[in-house]
Design an enzyme around this catalytic site. Sequence first.
Site, PDB file in Angstrom:
ATOM      1  N   LYS A  64       0.921  -1.251   0.015  1.00 33.54           N
ATOM      2  CA  LYS A  64       0.095  -0.048   0.011  1.00 33.54           C
ATOM      3  C   LYS A  64       0.957   1.156   0.110  1.00 33.54           C
ATOM      4  O   LYS A  64       2.124   1.140   0.286  1.00 33.54           O
ATOM      5  CB  LYS A  64      -0.832  -0.174   1.376  1.00 33.54           C
ATOM      6  CG  LYS A  64      -0.150  -0.065   2.407  1.00 33.54           C
ATOM      7  CD  LYS A  64      -0.933  -0.181   3.753  1.00 33.54           C
ATOM      8  CE  LYS A  64      -0.229  -0.337   4.923  1.00 33.54           C
ATOM      9  NZ  LYS A  64      -1.152  -0.531   6.372  1.00 33.54           N
TER      10      LYS A  64
ATOM     11  N   TYR B 211      13.849  30.690   7.821  1.00 33.78           N
ATOM     12  CA  TYR B 211      12.669  31.149   8.501  1.00 33.78           C
ATOM     13  C   TYR B 211      12.891  31.341   9.879  1.00 33.78           C
ATOM     14  O   TYR B 211      13.096  30.594  10.503  1.00 33.78           O
ATOM     15  CB  TYR B 211      11.762  30.657   7.814  1.00 33.78           C
ATOM     16  CG  TYR B 211      11.375  30.632   6.605  1.00 33.78           C
ATOM     17  CD1 TYR B 211      10.866  31.946   6.011  1.00 33.78           C
ATOM     18  CD2 TYR B 211      11.201  29.432   5.533  1.00 33.78           C
ATOM     19  CE1 TYR B 211      10.559  32.081   4.526  1.00 33.78           C
ATOM     20  CE2 TYR B 211      10.804  29.864   4.225  1.00 33.78           C
ATOM     21  CZ  TYR B 211      10.459  31.067   3.709  1.00 33.78           C
ATOM     22  OH  TYR B 211       9.992  31.129   2.538  1.00 33.78           O
TER      23      TYR B 211
HETATM   24  C1  LIG Z   1      -0.202  -1.672   6.906  1.00 31.92           C
HETATM   25  C2  LIG Z   1      -0.829  -2.866   7.391  1.00 31.92           C
HETATM   26  C3  LIG Z   1       0.027  -3.994   7.596  1.00 31.92           C
HETATM   27  C4  LIG Z   1       1.445  -4.004   7.686  1.00 31.92           C
HETATM   28  O1  LIG Z   1       2.139  -3.443   8.811  1.00 31.92           O
HETATM   29  P1  LIG Z   1       3.575  -3.378   9.070  1.00 31.92           P
HETATM   30  O2  LIG Z   1       3.664  -2.972  10.411  1.00 31.92           O
HETATM   31  O3  LIG Z   1       4.211  -2.356   8.057  1.00 31.92           O
HETATM   32  O4  LIG Z   1       4.265  -4.875   8.948  1.00 31.92           O
HETATM   33  C5  LIG Z   1      -0.645  -5.034   7.847  1.00 31.92           C
HETATM   34  N1  LIG Z   1      -1.754  -5.384   7.888  1.00 31.92           N
HETATM   35  C6  LIG Z   1      -2.688  -4.213   7.902  1.00 31.92           C
HETATM   36  C7  LIG Z   1      -4.193  -4.450   7.744  1.00 31.92           C
HETATM   37  C8  LIG Z   1      -2.178  -2.852   7.524  1.00 31.92           C
HETATM   38  O5  LIG Z   1      -2.900  -2.233   7.316  1.00 31.92           O
END
Ligand SMILES: *Cc1c(COP(=O)(O)O)cnc(C)c1O
EC number: 5.1.1.1
Length: 367
Positions: free
Chosen positions: A32, A257
Amino acid sequence: MRAEAIVDLSAIKHNVELLKNAAGTKLLAVVKADAYGHGLIPVAQAALSAGADYLGVALLEEAIALREAGIDAPILAWLVQPGSDFKKAIELDIEVAVASLAALKEISDASTSKKAKVHLEVDTGMSRGGFLGEWDSLTASHLVNVEIVGIFSHFARADEPDEKQNSDQMDRFNKMVARVHELGFTDVIRHLSNSAATLKNHAAAFDMVRTGIAMYGLSPDVITLGNSQSLGLRPAMQLRAALYLVKEVPAHTPVGYGATESTSADTKLGVIAMGYADGIPRIAHDAGIWFSGKKSPIIGRVSMDQFVVDLGAASKAKSGDWVVVFGNSSHGEYTADDWGAASHSINYEIVTRIGPRVPRIYSAHVY
Ligand SMILES: *Cc1c(COP(=O)(O)O)cnc(C)c1O
């Protein structure tokens, strides 16, 4: 070139193999958010070639992009909004998570002779997605028009393996799985573990693990679980930038800044043409760049397109030289962990927010 994120796909493959061995089950590679900023398609292909069994994404559009790239591995999307094009998901053989009776009805209605493939998401204690109160009203009649492929939940505290919430969540998960079995669905993939649980809670591996951050070579929590190196992981991303400008300034020169900081001695400043629009956190302090064996800290506030580092009076750096913003620390560079800590955040946020203006280059790291 101004800046680039160099992604070493051989590191991703190494990490997938390590995690799959640790789990001893199927592995779902979480890609993702543009593969945590590393690039969706190249990472998905690398993970599959290293033995990943499934790909996991949040959004339906991410799953569709994988199919459009010709990837035919199983894909699960777990954050598919009401009103989404479920017919398209079915047509493209994209499996979706379902967390409510309303969602189940919507997906059932989109099913034809080809049924939607769903994973029931259950809330075992995180109070985010997943069935909770409605679970007891779920009956086999709600499930006639869908194919139940899996059941899953998510840990809230897997990075604190000794916390009782982990075993409580496992107990609830087992009970919810038992109910699905009672409803007549015995051949379902059970999955609960994220990266932290995959590394530290072997009992929670069930039939499949869902690994994100560790696949990219980063620790789910440096404080409680140790850093990449101690976990045997190889950070896949190196962020580097060319120095836009180097100049000498006297002591007590205010920088940036708000003039929040001034030079403490005569020194050379280096201007890097990356800023918060590229994902360099504006709040970052106590991080910086690495050049030729030496770290140079940020001085002053990060701006939208640039930040300034104090190179030191003796620095040999000149405009156009490449510096490392973060890497795998094998030469003493700052890491994504360092940038996370320097921004009151975590490595996850650092890599996922590297902006679209930064090209991703697939090669071995340069230093
Ligand atoms: C993002 C996510 C993961 C992965 O988690 P990590 O800590 O990056 O391994 C697994 N399951 C779900 C449902 C997620 O949203």
